[in-house]
Design a protein around this motif. Structure first.
Motif, PDB file in Angstrom:
ATOM      1  N   ASP A   1      17.355  84.166  42.438  1.00 31.07           N
ATOM      2  CA  ASP A   1      16.802  84.521  41.124  1.00 31.07           C
ATOM      3  C   ASP A   1      17.510  85.657  40.394  1.00 31.07           C
ATOM      4  O   ASP A   1      17.039  86.094  39.347  1.00 31.07           O
ATOM      5  N   ASN A   2      18.622  86.169  40.911  1.00 28.71           N
ATOM      6  CA  ASN A   2      19.446  87.100  40.148  1.00 28.71           C
ATOM      7  C   ASN A   2      20.483  86.310  39.361  1.00 28.71           C
ATOM      8  O   ASN A   2      20.785  85.153  39.701  1.00 28.71           O
ATOM      9  N   PRO A   3      21.060  86.886  38.308  1.00 27.24           N
ATOM     10  CA  PRO A   3      22.167  86.204  37.621  1.00 27.24           C
ATOM     11  C   PRO A   3      23.289  85.880  38.611  1.00 27.24           C
ATOM     12  O   PRO A   3      23.527  86.630  39.564  1.00 27.24           O
ATOM     13  N   ALA A   4      23.965  84.762  38.375  1.00 32.00           N
ATOM     14  CA  ALA A   4      25.017  84.327  39.291  1.00 32.00           C
ATOM     15  C   ALA A   4      26.145  85.355  39.357  1.00 32.00           C
ATOM     16  O   ALA A   4      26.579  85.902  38.339  1.00 32.00           O
ATOM     17  N   THR A   5      26.611  85.604  40.562  1.00 30.86           N
ATOM     18  CA  THR A   5      27.729  86.519  40.777  1.00 30.86           C
ATOM     19  C   THR A   5      28.992  85.966  40.127  1.00 30.86           C
ATOM     20  O   THR A   5      29.264  84.763  40.190  1.00 30.86           O
ATOM     21  N   ILE A   6      29.752  86.837  39.482  1.00 28.99           N
ATOM     22  CA  ILE A   6      30.992  86.427  38.822  1.00 28.99           C
ATOM     23  C   ILE A   6      32.167  86.711  39.764  1.00 28.99           C
ATOM     24  O   ILE A   6      32.327  87.812  40.280  1.00 28.99           O
ATOM     25  N   PHE A   7      32.978  85.695  39.977  1.00 29.06           N
ATOM     26  CA  PHE A   7      34.108  85.758  40.897  1.00 29.06           C
ATOM     27  C   PHE A   7      35.382  85.636  40.061  1.00 29.06           C
ATOM     28  O   PHE A   7      35.612  84.620  39.408  1.00 29.06           O
ATOM     29  N   ILE A   8      36.206  86.685  40.060  1.00 32.91           N
ATOM     30  CA  ILE A   8      37.442  86.686  39.266  1.00 32.91           C
ATOM     31  C   ILE A   8      38.645  86.733  40.207  1.00 32.91           C
ATOM     32  O   ILE A   8      38.732  87.584  41.088  1.00 32.91           O
ATOM     33  N   ARG A   9      39.562  85.796  39.989  1.00 33.39           N
ATOM     34  CA  ARG A   9      40.817  85.751  40.741  1.00 33.39           C
ATOM     35  C   ARG A   9      41.965  85.485  39.776  1.00 33.39           C
ATOM     36  O   ARG A   9      41.901  84.521  38.994  1.00 33.39           O
TER      37      ARG A   9
END
Length: 394
Positions: free
Chosen positions: A111-119
């Protein structure tokens, strides 16, 4: 240690306007196998939300770092914090990131905002599997991380920023993603990424956040093991073995102590060059130079000052930041900056022989046990500062 990656982390929160306590909480744990970061968002705001998020994040972080299964973790949270009967929602949401030092990562979200994954300056989407544990809908993903990857977790206060102010309906998730792509780069630290995002959120709120807003960033770095040789080995026949192990460090190679320096010089065949007297500092003995060694300092007196620096860094993030900006080149300052800025793992290679240099009057109160205890205190401080530390006795 054969670790492939190290995790640099940073988090910061904006409290909801007029609230002294934040309803979001971040807990971080490190052990010999993995890094764990948990972001919990308590229901509501203020004291109640703070207690709920603190309980949630602490329980989860302890259980995950101890090897508990996701099923056990969620069931424990469900039993400890049942749903709010009036609103029919959980008392706390959470995100769990666990990164193993071989590069495998596990992300769990509720229920938290989706984690952002940057590569490589692009958003990387992971495959998220949905499962039900009790009444809770949990998403999970497992993936491999590599150097310079950034994973940014945040509470829903970030998404709500700007509602009825700079923006009509706040940010949506793609807008946050695009902002991070536009204003951060692959070389930014976890702290810098957190600062950039949270500063914009504060601007969108007009400096008066309408909700607790927390950003927690994990930055993947290449693991670099610094090795520190302190004191002569118990058996002189081990001198060459210990020096060779020092030279094989993937990170910095550090030698502490006059007798230790002589051993390294003898084994490597490289002469010791003493520091100029012009640069001496009254309470820290001078440094020296040996070809192939990154830092050569005096022993116990220098390490005692390093430990004082580290202890204060553990107590205060502001002091840590000030220390890193301090100019000067005494052995203690150079060594502590090396620990804080240039390594992810530290191995102390401690000799157990009675050091003949300690027969001098100035060292008369220094025993082998006291030296080992000092190293252990330094190790604990370094662990609190996010380093992986081991001690080897020879």
């Amino acid at each position: 240690m054969n670790n492939k990656v190290h995790v640099e982390s940073y988090f910061k929160s904006l409290n909801k306007k007029n609230e002294e306590l934040c309803g979001d909480k971040v807990e971080i744990r490190r052990n010999d196998e993995s890094f764990v970061m948990v972001l919990a968002d308590g229901l509501g705001s203020g004291v109640k939300a703070n207690i709920l998020s603190t309980l949630t994040s602490t329980i989860i972080a302890e259980m995950v770092s101890s090897g508990a299964s996701l099923q056990d973790v969620v069931e424990t949270i469900a039993a400890t914090l049942p749903e709010c009967k009036e609103r029919g929602i959980a008392y706390s949401t959470f995100t769990i990131l666990q990164v193993f030092y071989d590069g495998m990562a596990h992300l769990v979200e509720f229920d938290n905002p989706a984690t952002i994954f940057i590569r490589d300056a692009q958003i990387l989407e992971t495959t998220r599997e949905v499962r039900m544990i009790g009444k809770r809908k949990i998403t999970e993903s497992t993936f491999q991380v590599k150097k310079n990857d950034s994973l940014i977790m945040f509470s829903d206060g970030i998404i709500h920023a700007g509602i009825e102010q700079a923006l009509n309906f706040g940010w949506d998730h793609p807008q946050v993603q695009q902002f991070l792509l536009d204003y951060t780069n692959p070389n930014d630290s976890a702290k810098e990424i957190t600062r950039i995002l949270l500063a914009n959120v504060n601007d969108l709120y007009g400096g008066r956040p309408g909700d607790d807003s927390t950003v927690a960033c994990a930055k993947i770095l290449e693991a670099k093991e610094t090795r520190v040789m302190v004191g002569p080995p118990l058996d002189e026949q081990d001198d060459a073995k210990v020096v060779q192990r020092l030279l094989e460090a993937t990170g910095k190679k550090i030698c502490c102590g006059g007798t230790t320096s002589n051993i390294v010089s003898r084994i490597t065949g490289n002469e010791i060059e003493m520091e100029s007297l012009v640069s001496l500092v009254s309470d820290v003995p001078p440094m020296a130079y040996i070809k192939g060694i990154d830092l050569v300092t005096e022993g116990v007196l220098t390490l005692q000052k390093v430990n004082k620096y580290l202890s204060r860094c553990v107590e205060s993030q502001d002091y840590l930041e000030e220390l890193l900006l301090t100019k000067g080149k005494d052995g203690a300052l150079c060594l502590v900056k090396c620990f804080l800025q240039e390594c992810s793992q530290v191995t102390f290679m401690v000799g157990r022989s009675d050091n003949p240099a300690h027969n001098a009057i100035a060292y008369s109160t220094i025993s082998l046990n006291a030296k080992i205890q000092l190293i252990r205190e330094m190790a604990e401080n370094l662990k609190h500062l996010g380093k992986i530390v081991s001690i080897e006795l020879y």
